[in-house]
Design a protein around this motif. Structure first.
Motif, PDB file in Angstrom:
ATOM      1  N   LYS A   3      30.736   5.201  78.734  1.00  0.00           N
ATOM      2  CA  LYS A   3      31.145   6.555  78.362  1.00  0.00           C
ATOM      3  C   LYS A   3      31.600   7.351  79.583  1.00  0.00           C
ATOM      4  O   LYS A   3      32.562   8.100  79.520  1.00  0.00           O
ATOM      5  N   LEU A   4      30.900   7.162  80.706  1.00  0.00           N
ATOM      6  CA  LEU A   4      31.278   7.845  81.940  1.00  0.00           C
ATOM      7  C   LEU A   4      32.652   7.388  82.399  1.00  0.00           C
ATOM      8  O   LEU A   4      33.493   8.202  82.788  1.00  0.00           O
ATOM      9  N   LEU A   5      32.903   6.072  82.339  1.00  0.00           N
ATOM     10  CA  LEU A   5      34.211   5.547  82.735  1.00  0.00           C
ATOM     11  C   LEU A   5      35.311   6.067  81.818  1.00  0.00           C
ATOM     12  O   LEU A   5      36.407   6.383  82.275  1.00  0.00           O
ATOM     13  N   GLU A   6      35.010   6.162  80.530  1.00  0.00           N
ATOM     14  CA  GLU A   6      35.993   6.704  79.586  1.00  0.00           C
ATOM     15  C   GLU A   6      36.282   8.166  79.898  1.00  0.00           C
ATOM     16  O   GLU A   6      37.435   8.597  79.826  1.00  0.00           O
ATOM     17  N   LYS A   7      35.241   8.932  80.249  1.00  0.00           N
ATOM     18  CA  LYS A   7      35.436  10.345  80.586  1.00  0.00           C
ATOM     19  C   LYS A   7      36.306  10.477  81.828  1.00  0.00           C
ATOM     20  O   LYS A   7      37.236  11.285  81.862  1.00  0.00           O
ATOM     21  N   VAL A   8      36.008   9.678  82.844  1.00  0.00           N
ATOM     22  CA  VAL A   8      36.782   9.731  84.082  1.00  0.00           C
ATOM     23  C   VAL A   8      38.242   9.374  83.812  1.00  0.00           C
ATOM     24  O   VAL A   8      39.162  10.051  84.292  1.00  0.00           O
ATOM     25  N   TYR A  33      36.958  14.617  93.608  1.00  0.00           N
ATOM     26  CA  TYR A  33      35.854  14.153  92.760  1.00  0.00           C
ATOM     27  C   TYR A  33      36.279  12.975  91.881  1.00  0.00           C
ATOM     28  O   TYR A  33      35.623  11.944  91.848  1.00  0.00           O
ATOM     29  N   TYR A  34      37.381  13.132  91.158  1.00  0.00           N
ATOM     30  CA  TYR A  34      37.802  12.095  90.215  1.00  0.00           C
ATOM     31  C   TYR A  34      38.726  11.054  90.848  1.00  0.00           C
ATOM     32  O   TYR A  34      38.699   9.895  90.469  1.00  0.00           O
ATOM     33  N   GLY A  35      39.539  11.479  91.796  1.00  0.00           N
ATOM     34  CA  GLY A  35      40.482  10.554  92.404  1.00  0.00           C
ATOM     35  C   GLY A  35      39.892   9.751  93.551  1.00  0.00           C
ATOM     36  O   GLY A  35      40.137   8.555  93.671  1.00  0.00           O
ATOM     37  N   GLN A  36      39.097  10.421  94.380  1.00  0.00           N
ATOM     38  CA  GLN A  36      38.553   9.756  95.565  1.00  0.00           C
ATOM     39  C   GLN A  36      37.052   9.484  95.472  1.00  0.00           C
ATOM     40  O   GLN A  36      36.450   8.972  96.402  1.00  0.00           O
ATOM     41  N   ASN A  37      36.453   9.895  94.339  1.00  0.00           N
ATOM     42  CA  ASN A  37      35.048   9.599  94.047  1.00  0.00           C
ATOM     43  C   ASN A  37      34.074  10.199  95.066  1.00  0.00           C
ATOM     44  O   ASN A  37      33.039   9.611  95.368  1.00  0.00           O
ATOM     45  N   LEU A  38      34.411  11.364  95.610  1.00  0.00           N
ATOM     46  CA  LEU A  38      33.490  12.049  96.501  1.00  0.00           C
ATOM     47  C   LEU A  38      32.412  12.738  95.671  1.00  0.00           C
ATOM     48  O   LEU A  38      32.658  13.131  94.521  1.00  0.00           O
ATOM     49  N   SER A  39      31.255  12.899  96.243  1.00  0.00           N
ATOM     50  CA  SER A  39      30.158  13.577  95.546  1.00  0.00           C
ATOM     51  C   SER A  39      30.354  15.090  95.620  1.00  0.00           C
ATOM     52  O   SER A  39      31.141  15.597  96.433  1.00  0.00           O
ATOM     53  N   VAL A  49      31.242  25.361 100.769  1.00  0.00           N
ATOM     54  CA  VAL A  49      30.758  26.089  99.598  1.00  0.00           C
ATOM     55  C   VAL A  49      29.517  25.355  99.092  1.00  0.00           C
ATOM     56  O   VAL A  49      29.164  24.290  99.595  1.00  0.00           O
ATOM     57  N   THR A  50      28.877  25.907  98.082  1.00  0.00           N
ATOM     58  CA  THR A  50      27.695  25.254  97.522  1.00  0.00           C
ATOM     59  C   THR A  50      28.095  24.147  96.546  1.00  0.00           C
ATOM     60  O   THR A  50      29.219  24.144  96.025  1.00  0.00           O
ATOM     61  N   ARG A  51      27.159  23.250  96.307  1.00  0.00           N
ATOM     62  CA  ARG A  51      27.380  22.205  95.305  1.00  0.00           C
ATOM     63  C   ARG A  51      27.618  22.841  93.926  1.00  0.00           C
ATOM     64  O   ARG A  51      28.413  22.362  93.140  1.00  0.00           O
ATOM     65  N   GLN A  52      26.903  23.936  93.669  1.00  0.00           N
ATOM     66  CA  GLN A  52      27.052  24.625  92.393  1.00  0.00           C
ATOM     67  C   GLN A  52      28.469  25.180  92.233  1.00  0.00           C
ATOM     68  O   GLN A  52      29.044  25.127  91.148  1.00  0.00           O
ATOM     69  N   ALA A  53      29.051  25.670  93.312  1.00  0.00           N
ATOM     70  CA  ALA A  53      30.425  26.183  93.258  1.00  0.00           C
ATOM     71  C   ALA A  53      31.405  25.056  92.936  1.00  0.00           C
ATOM     72  O   ALA A  53      32.332  25.242  92.139  1.00  0.00           O
ATOM     73  N   VAL A  54      31.171  23.890  93.529  1.00  0.00           N
ATOM     74  CA  VAL A  54      32.030  22.735  93.238  1.00  0.00           C
ATOM     75  C   VAL A  54      31.861  22.333  91.783  1.00  0.00           C
ATOM     76  O   VAL A  54      32.849  22.120  91.062  1.00  0.00           O
ATOM     77  N   HIS A  55      30.603  22.249  91.336  1.00  0.00           N
ATOM     78  CA  HIS A  55      30.323  21.882  89.944  1.00  0.00           C
ATOM     79  C   HIS A  55      31.001  22.840  88.974  1.00  0.00           C
ATOM     80  O   HIS A  55      31.660  22.415  88.018  1.00  0.00           O
ATOM     81  N   ASP A  56      30.837  24.125  89.204  1.00  0.00           N
ATOM     82  CA  ASP A  56      31.426  25.137  88.318  1.00  0.00           C
ATOM     83  C   ASP A  56      32.955  25.045  88.305  1.00  0.00           C
ATOM     84  O   ASP A  56      33.581  25.171  87.250  1.00  0.00           O
ATOM     85  N   THR A  57      33.545  24.837  89.463  1.00  0.00           N
ATOM     86  CA  THR A  57      35.005  24.719  89.557  1.00  0.00           C
ATOM     87  C   THR A  57      35.494  23.497  88.791  1.00  0.00           C
ATOM     88  O   THR A  57      36.485  23.566  88.054  1.00  0.00           O
ATOM     89  N   LEU A  58      34.794  22.381  88.939  1.00  0.00           N
ATOM     90  CA  LEU A  58      35.179  21.160  88.220  1.00  0.00           C
ATOM     91  C   LEU A  58      35.029  21.338  86.712  1.00  0.00           C
ATOM     92  O   LEU A  58      35.916  20.929  85.943  1.00  0.00           O
ATOM     93  N   LYS A  59      33.932  21.933  86.281  1.00  0.00           N
ATOM     94  CA  LYS A  59      33.717  22.134  84.841  1.00  0.00           C
ATOM     95  C   LYS A  59      34.794  23.040  84.253  1.00  0.00           C
ATOM     96  O   LYS A  59      35.297  22.797  83.153  1.00  0.00           O
TER      97      LYS A  59
END
Length: 120
Positions: A3-8, A33-39, A49-59
């Protein structure tokens, strides 16, 4: 895991079609995140920036990409056309097995070339 691979794969496909409609920051985070698989942490460190800022931006970017597809349907249209071309190629392939007519063989060759282009 599947499912994760399908989402990506889905997000990457949406990003191919609609990524230019995102902000530069959203595009950068999506690529990393999606192209280069960085955390999230690696991206956060790179952009200070914070991890939360990255998470929010991606979402938010994912949400926008899905909204664009919902409204425009370009990925769905693309997939439908690719499926039609594949079906036509299969029909030509079946027909060319029993017929050695040069026109049928040429049509099959052209359709195969088109399918190769679409799949790239």
């Amino acid at each position: 895991m599947k499912k994760l691979l399908e989402k990506v794969a889905w997000i990457n496909l949406l990003n191919d079609f609609y990524g230019q409609l995102l902000t530069r920051r959203q595009q950068d985070f999506m690529e990393l995140y999606y192209g280069q698989n960085l955390s999230l942490g690696e991206i956060a460190g790179e952009f200070k920036v914070t991890r939360q800022a990255v998470h929010d931006t991606l979402k938010r970017a994912e949400q926008l990409l899905n909204e664009y597809e919902s409204k425009l349907g370009l990925v769905e249209k693309f997939n439908n056309e690719r499926n039609k071309l594949a079906a036509a190629a299969l029909l030509l392939d079946e027909h060319s097995a029993t017929c050695r007519d040069g026109k049928v063989l040429r049509a099959r060759q052209i359709l195969t070339e088109i399918l190769d282009m679409v799949n790239k």
